[in-house]
Write a protein that holds these residues in place. Sequence first.
Motif, short mmCIF file in Angstrom:
data_model
loop_
_atom_site.label_atom_id
_atom_site.label_comp_id
_atom_site.label_asym_id
_atom_site.label_seq_id
_atom_site.Cartn_x
_atom_site.Cartn_y
_atom_site.Cartn_z
N SER A 91 -13.48 14.17 6.20
CA SER A 91 -13.27 15.30 7.11
C SER A 91 -12.25 14.93 8.19
CB SER A 91 -14.60 15.70 7.76
OG SER A 91 -15.05 14.68 8.64
N PHE A 92 -11.87 15.95 8.93
CA PHE A 92 -10.90 15.75 10.00
C PHE A 92 -11.42 14.78 11.05
CE2 PHE A 92 -9.65 16.99 14.32
CZ PHE A 92 -8.28 16.81 14.25
N TRP A 93 -12.70 14.84 11.38
CA TRP A 93 -13.25 14.02 12.45
C TRP A 93 -13.35 12.55 12.07
CZ3 TRP A 93 -12.97 16.84 16.55
CH2 TRP A 93 -13.12 18.23 16.43
N ILE A 94 -13.30 12.25 10.80
CA ILE A 94 -13.25 10.85 10.36
C ILE A 94 -11.81 10.37 10.25
CG2 ILE A 94 -13.83 9.28 8.47
CD1 ILE A 94 -16.24 10.98 7.86
N CYS A 95 -10.93 11.21 9.72
CA CYS A 95 -9.54 10.80 9.51
C CYS A 95 -8.76 10.72 10.82
CB CYS A 95 -8.85 11.78 8.55
SG CYS A 95 -9.55 11.82 6.90
N LEU A 96 -9.12 11.53 11.82
CA LEU A 96 -8.38 11.52 13.08
C LEU A 96 -8.40 10.15 13.76
CD1 LEU A 96 -6.87 13.05 15.36
CD2 LEU A 96 -9.13 13.58 16.32
N PRO A 97 -9.55 9.53 14.02
CA PRO A 97 -9.51 8.21 14.64
C PRO A 97 -8.88 7.14 13.76
CG PRO A 97 -11.75 8.77 14.02
CD PRO A 97 -10.95 10.00 13.84
N LEU A 98 -9.06 7.25 12.44
CA LEU A 98 -8.44 6.26 11.55
C LEU A 98 -6.92 6.35 11.60
CD1 LEU A 98 -10.79 6.44 8.42
CD2 LEU A 98 -10.71 4.69 10.21
N ALA A 99 -6.39 7.58 11.65
CA ALA A 99 -4.94 7.75 11.75
C ALA A 99 -4.41 7.15 13.04
CB ALA A 99 -4.58 9.23 11.65
N GLY A 100 -5.15 7.34 14.15
CA GLY A 100 -4.73 6.75 15.41
C GLY A 100 -4.77 5.24 15.38
N VAL A 101 -5.81 4.66 14.77
CA VAL A 101 -5.92 3.20 14.69
C VAL A 101 -4.81 2.62 13.84
CG1 VAL A 101 -7.37 1.33 13.80
CG2 VAL A 101 -8.39 3.16 15.14
N LEU A 102 -4.47 3.27 12.72
CA LEU A 102 -3.38 2.78 11.88
C LEU A 102 -2.05 2.84 12.63
CD1 LEU A 102 -4.33 4.37 8.43
CD2 LEU A 102 -4.41 1.95 9.07
N ALA A 103 -1.82 3.91 13.38
CA ALA A 103 -0.60 3.99 14.17
C ALA A 103 -0.56 2.90 15.24
CB ALA A 103 -0.47 5.38 14.81
N ALA A 104 -1.71 2.62 15.87
CA ALA A 104 -1.77 1.54 16.87
C ALA A 104 -1.50 0.19 16.24
CB ALA A 104 -3.13 1.55 17.56
N PHE A 105 -1.98 -0.01 15.01
CA PHE A 105 -1.71 -1.27 14.30
C PHE A 105 -0.21 -1.46 14.09
CE2 PHE A 105 -0.94 -3.27 10.12
CZ PHE A 105 -1.43 -4.54 10.38
N TRP A 106 0.49 -0.39 13.71
CA TRP A 106 1.93 -0.50 13.54
C TRP A 106 2.63 -0.66 14.88
CZ3 TRP A 106 4.71 -1.41 9.33
CH2 TRP A 106 4.10 -1.22 8.10
N GLY A 107 2.04 -0.13 15.94
CA GLY A 107 2.59 -0.36 17.26
C GLY A 107 2.56 -1.82 17.65
N VAL A 108 1.47 -2.50 17.30
CA VAL A 108 1.38 -3.94 17.56
C VAL A 108 2.39 -4.70 16.72
CG1 VAL A 108 -0.13 -5.95 17.42
CG2 VAL A 108 -1.03 -3.78 18.27
N LEU A 109 2.54 -4.29 15.44
CA LEU A 109 3.53 -4.94 14.58
C LEU A 109 4.95 -4.79 15.14
CD1 LEU A 109 2.34 -4.14 10.94
CD2 LEU A 109 2.02 -6.23 12.28
N LEU A 110 5.23 -3.62 15.73
CA LEU A 110 6.54 -3.43 16.34
C LEU A 110 6.66 -4.26 17.61
CD1 LEU A 110 9.27 -1.99 16.78
CD2 LEU A 110 7.99 -0.16 17.91
N GLY A 111 5.56 -4.42 18.34
CA GLY A 111 5.63 -5.13 19.61
C GLY A 111 5.93 -6.61 19.46
#
Length: 421
Positions: A155-175
């Motif tokens: 559902s949306f409520w499960i995928c929403l936080p996972l999408a944010g966490v994956l984006a944050a992971f790539w943010g760390v990789l960029l950092g």
Amino acid sequence: MNRASLRDAATVAAVALLLFAPIVGLRTDVGPVGSLILRPRWGLVALLVGLVFCGRLAILAWQARGPARIALPRLPRIGRFLAPALLGFAVVLPVLPFTGRYELDIGILVLTYVMLGWGLNIVVGLAGLLDLGYVAFYAIGAYSYALLAQTFGWSFWICLPLAGVLAAFWGVLLGFPVLRLRGDYLAIVTLGFGEIIRIILLNWASVTGGPNGIGGIPRPSFFGLPFSADGGPGSFAGAFGLEPSPVHRVMFLYYLILALALLTNWVSIRLRRQPLGRAWEALREDEIASRALGINVTNTKLTAFALGALFGGFAGAFFATRQGFISPESFTFSESAIILAIVVLGGLGSQLGVAIAALVMIGGFELFRDLDEWRMLFFGGAMVVIMILKPRGLVGERTPTVTLGGQKKAIGGGMVGQGQG
């Protein structure tokens, strides 16, 4: 008016003539039997060049008199009243008599860019890290949500936080690769990162769909109640005894993005008052001094990139579920430029300024849609005027989180502050 000013204005007008002649002076129209004809508009070009010449003279005259002679309103003084007023208007907008489907769609679009601006404000406004590839995290959040929802049926409520966490992971990789970079070099690397993500989305067709994108993305539900058109017992309208209407889903999406934007604002304000937020501001002012004070610059930069990417991923997930279809064309560099312009025009580090800038830029574009290509010229000129009159943004006079108290005393012709930190 001296000769130097006239010469400077003439030079600027000549450059404007070279730009306007092919772009504005020649317009392509459809001729007979489907042919194309060029219609010259040299009178319009002359008018625009004359406006540029007079505008340059006015700027030079204003600079000669000094900017202190022009009294501009200070938005921070009325911010304590303006911010609650804007919040109250945003809350009641869907139930106002004049609000229709079009106004709700515009409100959703504006709030999406407000959220993106507040997310980028953490990286650029608070930490002072110039990021030109912020749209990459927007895209990662959107594609992560689409792939998770379609592959696993979550559902949306499960995928929403996972999408944010994956984006944050790539943010760390960029950092990590840009820890030693600052200024223009950091901007170039982040720009390259954004283009790398876009190219991957275009060429990894087996996963992302390539240029065809991903369609059929599941829509969000009201905690398990779908917004169906038949109004059955298991739908939103049936559960609450309402007449089925497609406006219900739009109103739900509006309040959803409003809640996400307010969450972004609340987290940013809370972190700003914490030691981490103070470390961001110290890093923005002087990185060398921050190292000398014992601040862990590595962790400070990584947390800024991660949190900014987290909220960008949330916004991307909302964009995917709202549109129901995503493609790489929605995540080009122009999106990063618009978000960065919102942050700069609003004032680096100012939450209220970012919201006002997003409302003016995104909402204003829609208000002047009937002007066709002229709206771009109008807003370009407005941005130039704002940057000249308010170089630090609309709300660029934010009080620092930590200041030195006490009175200032002159010592040897200089002013030093006495007091406790």
